[in-house]
Design a protein around this motif. Structure first.
Motif, PDB file in Angstrom:
ATOM      1  N   GLY A 276      92.470 100.905   6.854  1.00  0.00           N
ATOM      2  CA  GLY A 276      93.906 100.924   7.118  1.00  0.00           C
ATOM      3  C   GLY A 276      94.640  99.841   6.339  1.00  0.00           C
ATOM      4  N   LEU A 277      94.045  98.651   6.263  1.00  0.00           N
ATOM      5  CA  LEU A 277      94.643  97.576   5.466  1.00  0.00           C
ATOM      6  C   LEU A 277      94.719  97.974   3.997  1.00  0.00           C
ATOM      7  CD1 LEU A 277      93.038  94.241   6.785  1.00  0.00           C
ATOM      8  CD2 LEU A 277      95.399  95.007   7.052  1.00  0.00           C
ATOM      9  N   ARG A 278      93.643  98.557   3.505  1.00  0.00           N
ATOM     10  CA  ARG A 278      93.591  98.977   2.104  1.00  0.00           C
ATOM     11  C   ARG A 278      94.644 100.040   1.826  1.00  0.00           C
ATOM     12  NH1 ARG A 278      88.558 100.215   2.027  1.00  0.00           N
ATOM     13  NH2 ARG A 278      88.802 102.431   2.481  1.00  0.00           N
ATOM     14  N   ALA A 279      94.751 101.018   2.713  1.00  0.00           N
ATOM     15  CA  ALA A 279      95.727 102.096   2.524  1.00  0.00           C
ATOM     16  C   ALA A 279      97.156 101.571   2.592  1.00  0.00           C
ATOM     17  CB  ALA A 279      95.505 103.181   3.578  1.00  0.00           C
ATOM     18  N   ALA A 280      97.388 100.586   3.440  1.00  0.00           N
ATOM     19  CA  ALA A 280      98.735 100.032   3.542  1.00  0.00           C
ATOM     20  C   ALA A 280      99.170  99.418   2.220  1.00  0.00           C
ATOM     21  CB  ALA A 280      98.778  98.992   4.658  1.00  0.00           C
ATOM     22  N   VAL A 281      98.247  98.748   1.536  1.00  0.00           N
ATOM     23  CA  VAL A 281      98.565  98.118   0.256  1.00  0.00           C
ATOM     24  C   VAL A 281      98.682  99.160  -0.850  1.00  0.00           C
ATOM     25  CG1 VAL A 281      97.727  96.527  -1.518  1.00  0.00           C
ATOM     26  CG2 VAL A 281      97.498  95.937   0.909  1.00  0.00           C
ATOM     27  N   LEU A 282      97.715 100.067  -0.906  1.00  0.00           N
ATOM     28  CA  LEU A 282      97.659 101.013  -2.021  1.00  0.00           C
ATOM     29  C   LEU A 282      98.631 102.175  -1.885  1.00  0.00           C
ATOM     30  CD1 LEU A 282      93.780 101.160  -2.504  1.00  0.00           C
ATOM     31  CD2 LEU A 282      95.442  99.959  -3.946  1.00  0.00           C
ATOM     32  N   ASP A 283      98.889 102.606  -0.646  1.00  0.00           N
ATOM     33  CA  ASP A 283      99.681 103.826  -0.454  1.00  0.00           C
ATOM     34  C   ASP A 283     101.055 103.593   0.152  1.00  0.00           C
ATOM     35  OD1 ASP A 283      97.402 105.172  -1.349  1.00  0.00           O
ATOM     36  OD2 ASP A 283      96.625 105.406   0.691  1.00  0.00           O
ATOM     37  N   LYS A 284     101.250 102.464   0.832  1.00  0.00           N
ATOM     38  CA  LYS A 284     102.498 102.269   1.567  1.00  0.00           C
ATOM     39  C   LYS A 284     103.307 101.080   1.079  1.00  0.00           C
ATOM     40  CE  LYS A 284     100.364 104.319   5.683  1.00  0.00           C
ATOM     41  NZ  LYS A 284      99.951 104.099   7.102  1.00  0.00           N
ATOM     42  N   GLY A 285     102.848 100.429   0.033  1.00  0.00           N
ATOM     43  CA  GLY A 285     103.618  99.339  -0.547  1.00  0.00           C
ATOM     44  C   GLY A 285     103.545  98.026   0.206  1.00  0.00           C
ATOM     45  N   ALA A 286     102.581  97.878   1.112  1.00  0.00           N
ATOM     46  CA  ALA A 286     102.445  96.623   1.842  1.00  0.00           C
ATOM     47  C   ALA A 286     101.901  95.531   0.923  1.00  0.00           C
ATOM     48  CB  ALA A 286     101.523  96.808   3.044  1.00  0.00           C
ATOM     49  N   LEU A 287     102.209  94.300   1.265  1.00  0.00           N
ATOM     50  CA  LEU A 287     101.667  93.177   0.512  1.00  0.00           C
ATOM     51  C   LEU A 287     100.235  92.899   0.948  1.00  0.00           C
ATOM     52  CD1 LEU A 287     104.704  90.718   0.709  1.00  0.00           C
ATOM     53  CD2 LEU A 287     104.109  92.277  -1.166  1.00  0.00           C
ATOM     54  N   ILE A 288      99.477  92.278   0.061  1.00  0.00           N
ATOM     55  CA  ILE A 288      98.121  91.857   0.412  1.00  0.00           C
ATOM     56  C   ILE A 288      98.211  90.799   1.509  1.00  0.00           C
ATOM     57  CG2 ILE A 288      96.101  90.608  -0.445  1.00  0.00           C
ATOM     58  CD1 ILE A 288      96.631  91.986  -3.171  1.00  0.00           C
TER      59      ILE A 288
END
Length: 718
Positions: A276-288
């Motif tokens: 979920g953390l990975r998808a948030a960064v790669l797919d949803k524009g979340a920061l690391i």
């Protein structure tokens, strides 16, 4: 020269600095007094200055030896010794006749030298003797950092550190290329929300085997100070000596495969949350989110730790503990205490602020399980660093992984606690005003005391270098000019009111060359910005490569135009940009000027900044066209970026670095100096030209990347 200035000069403290040619700016007296106090010298009154000056001058007049003596020599590959130097070091040649010397080597041998007029004796390990030009003899000492004692005929005695070092560090091949990347920004489909050491091994293997890359240069992997949130900057760490376990690939820990029972279900749940953390960064524009990643990894590692180590693994762990010794025990103790009392050790109970106190000893015993946990994490991280280094070598990389050494440590971190006596209390490292920053800079990093370093035989520095070089093909040193001098800023003072404090540059370089030689590692110095005369020449003399960035390489003393490629220096890593500068796409399009305008960082009107930037870019594009590296019509963005790297290949630079985001057209800088919460520094994944994050797997398949890399290796399919 006044008495205060004379006293300051005797302790390497500048009373004047030169921000430009023919410009001399006096340092405020209160700054000089504060810096001297941090060096243990009282200069608070006229009487104190006179007393200190009398003592310092008396000590200098009676001193037989300087604090450190350096011998540059040529190693004999067939022995542990060294080929004799052509002459005695000046410090020894100037000793009174009849002075006797004794050398205690770092391996425990003793070399007696009864008189400078007589040959030395070494009953344990006799070696050849060579006559120096002065007619005095010189022992064949091994490479290393030894202790030297002198006894003069008049009864005076002295001791010094003796550094016997090779003449230069190992050298890279005549020409190699590789990637520059911030590891956290390189996510694969297996990452837990940020790039890790498994991703580093994959990048090295792929780029070495498929693209002919000779190296991968990464950001510092130093341990961070835990916080809420943790400072994401890799250049303000808790410890430079030990890496951060946040970079671990948890599934690659051997004991992970042997988790049983409820632990399996718990790990599966953590893997799902990591996805979920990975998808948030790669797919949803979340920061690391480094803290979120570490929370999951820590929970997983606590579970994995329940698996007993096999006999071989246990032996390897115990060997690691013994090898790292006190340094690791201190680091792990700080980590355990920080879990209980928070990371600001100056706010801990008074007894715990001293790593050698009885209170700290009792606390270490009470927290022994947590101390062991953090020691175990250091071991696991060391193993995965070794695996990444092996992957690079196995892929045929000529250099391998280039690790990065930050210029200092956080004042609240583990190193500042464990080595508190070695750091100057109440001081911070920074930079004086210059053409790029009229206000100067305060980096908030406590400086090492040069006198304590010398007295310790440079032990903290040596341990730091040895740890970093163990698994490195090369080491990049941030602000390498700091080996010569650093700008000290007293606490609470404006950065403009600091001053330079000088270090024993010859000794610092000798230790660096010695440790790099032992590790077989190349050394790269980040020598951008203001560099005092003679520094680059001395680094070149010792084989240390510099850093040359395209946009800064102009004929500054002549036409001001871009420097012709054949006029670049050979001993450097040549690149188009760095982590602190705009990507090449952002530079070519001017998007970095618009970004700084949106954040209120421009010092002049937007239109004026844009005109100047456009003129500079046009100047470079014109140069590329005249050299036949770019079509007459100017080409598109991808062609222009390829032309930039074709230009770098025209230079004689030993190493050419490709900023990995350049290969896919990324516009966003990883760090925007001058910002804190206005811009997401150190928290962005590598992205394409549209700002869409890309996985390592997508990067490896990118036609744009392969098109650029075909410039550096024509056999790569376009």
């Amino acid at each position: 020269m006044g008495r205060l200035a004379t006293l300051a000069a005797l302790h390497g403290v500048a009373t004047v600095h030169s921000p430009g040619p023919d410009v001399a700016v006096p340092v405020p007296d209160e700054t000089v007094v504060a810096v001297l106090a941090a060096l243990g010298v009282d200069a608070s009154t006229d009487e104190a200055v006179q007393d200190a000056l009398t003592r310092a001058e008396s000590a200098a007049a009676s001193r037989l030896l300087p604090p450190t003596v350096v011998v540059w020599t040529t190693p004999d590959p067939g022995t542990s010794g060294a080929v004799l130097p052509p002459a005695l070091p000046r410090a020894l040649a100037d000793l009174p006749p009849g002075t006797g010397l004794r050398v205690e080597t770092e391996r425990g041998d003793t070399v007696e030298w009864p008189s400078l007029d007589a040959p030395p004796t070494d009953a344990a390990a006799p070696g050849p003797v060579s006559a120096a030009p002065e007619g005095r003899s010189w022992p064949d000492l091994p490479l290393g950092v030894h202790r030297l004692a002198a006894v003069a005929a008049d009864g005076r005695t002295a001791g010094a550190v003796l550094v016997v070092a090779p003449r230069e560090v190992p050298q890279p091949p005549p020409r190699t290329h590789g990637f520059l990347v911030q590891l956290y920004s390189l996510l694969s489909t297996r990452s837990w929300g940020m790039g890790d050491l498994g991703d580093l091994a994959e990048l090295a293997t792929w780029s070495g085997r498929e693209l002919g890359a000779g190296f991968v240069q990464i950001n510092p992997l130093h341990a961070a100070v835990p916080g809420d949130p943790t400072d994401p900057s890799p250049y303000r760490p808790s410890s430079r000596r030990f890496p951060d376990p946040v970079h671990l690939r948890v599934e690659a820990v051997p004991e992970y495969a042997y988790v049983t029972g409820q632990g399996i279900a718990l790990l599966d749940g953590l893997l799902e949350r990591a996805a979920g953390l990975r998808a948030a960064v790669l797919d949803k524009g979340a920061l690391i989110d480094r803290d979120a990643v570490w929370q999951l990894k820590r929970e997983a590692l606590e579970i994995v730790r329940e698996v007993p180590l096999g006999p071989g693994r246990r032996a390897a762990y115990h060997h690691f503990l013994a090898e790292q010794g006190q340094a690791l025990e201190d680091h792990a103790t700080w980590c355990a205490l920080a879990e209980v009392h928070g990371s600001e050790w100056r706010a801990w109970p008074s007894g715990l602020r001293d790593p050698r106190s009885a209170e700290t000893g009792r606390a270490r015993h009470e927290l022994i399980d947590r101390v062991d946990f953090h020691s175990w994490l250091a071991w696991l991280t060391d193993e995965q660093l070794a695996a990444a280094g092996r992957a690079a070598r196995d892929a045929g990389m000529a250099v391998g992984i280039v690790h990065d050494l930050a210029v200092g440590v956080h004042p609240d971190g583990a190193d500042a606690w464990a080595q508190r006596d070695a750091f100057a209390e109440g001081m911070s490292v920074g930079a004086p005003p210059d053409a790029f920053n009229a206000n100067g800079q305060d980096w908030g990093l406590p400086p090492w005391r040069p006198d304590v370093l010398a007295a310790s035989g440079f032990a903290p520095y040596r341990g730091l270098l040895r740890g970093l070089l163990t698994h490195a093909g090369a080491l990049r040193i941030d602000h390498v000019m700091g080996l010569f001098r650093l700008w000290w800023v007293p606490a609470g003072a404006d950065p403009t009111r600091g001053t330079y404090v000088r270090y024993d540059a010859e000794a610092m370089l000798a230790v660096l060359v010695l440790e790099a030689y032992r590790a077989g590692a190349v050394v790269i110095g980040e020598d951008l910005g203001t560099v005092e005369p003679g520094v680059r020449e001395e680094l070149h003399r010792r084989g240390v490569l510099g850093t040359s960035v395209l946009w800064f390489e102009r004929d500054w003393e002549g036409t001001g135009r871009p420097l012709a490629p054949e006029s670049w220096r050979e001993d450097c890593v040549a690149t188009a940009t760095t982590h602190d500068l705009p990507s090449t796409a952002a530079r070519l399009t001017g998007e970095h000027v618009e970004l700084r305008h949106r954040l209120g960082l421009l010092g002049r009107p937007l239109a004026e900044e844009q005109r100047e930037e456009s003129a500079e870019v046009a100047d470079w594009l014109g140069t590329l066209t005249r050299l036949g590296l770019l079509p007459a019509d100017g080409g598109d963005e991808e062609e222009q970026i390829r032309a930039v790297y074709r230009f770098l290949l025209r230079t004689p630079a030993r190493m050419v670095g490709v900023w990995l985001p350049d290969a896919v057209g990324d516009r966003r800088p990883q760090n925007l100096p001058g910002t804190w919460d206005q811009y997401p520094n150190w928290r962005l994944p590598v992205a394409d030209a549209e700002g869409r994050p890309m996985t390592l797997e997508e990067l490896a398949a990118s036609p744009r990347l392969h098109g650029l890399m075909s410039v550096l290796r024509p056999s790569v399919v376009n």
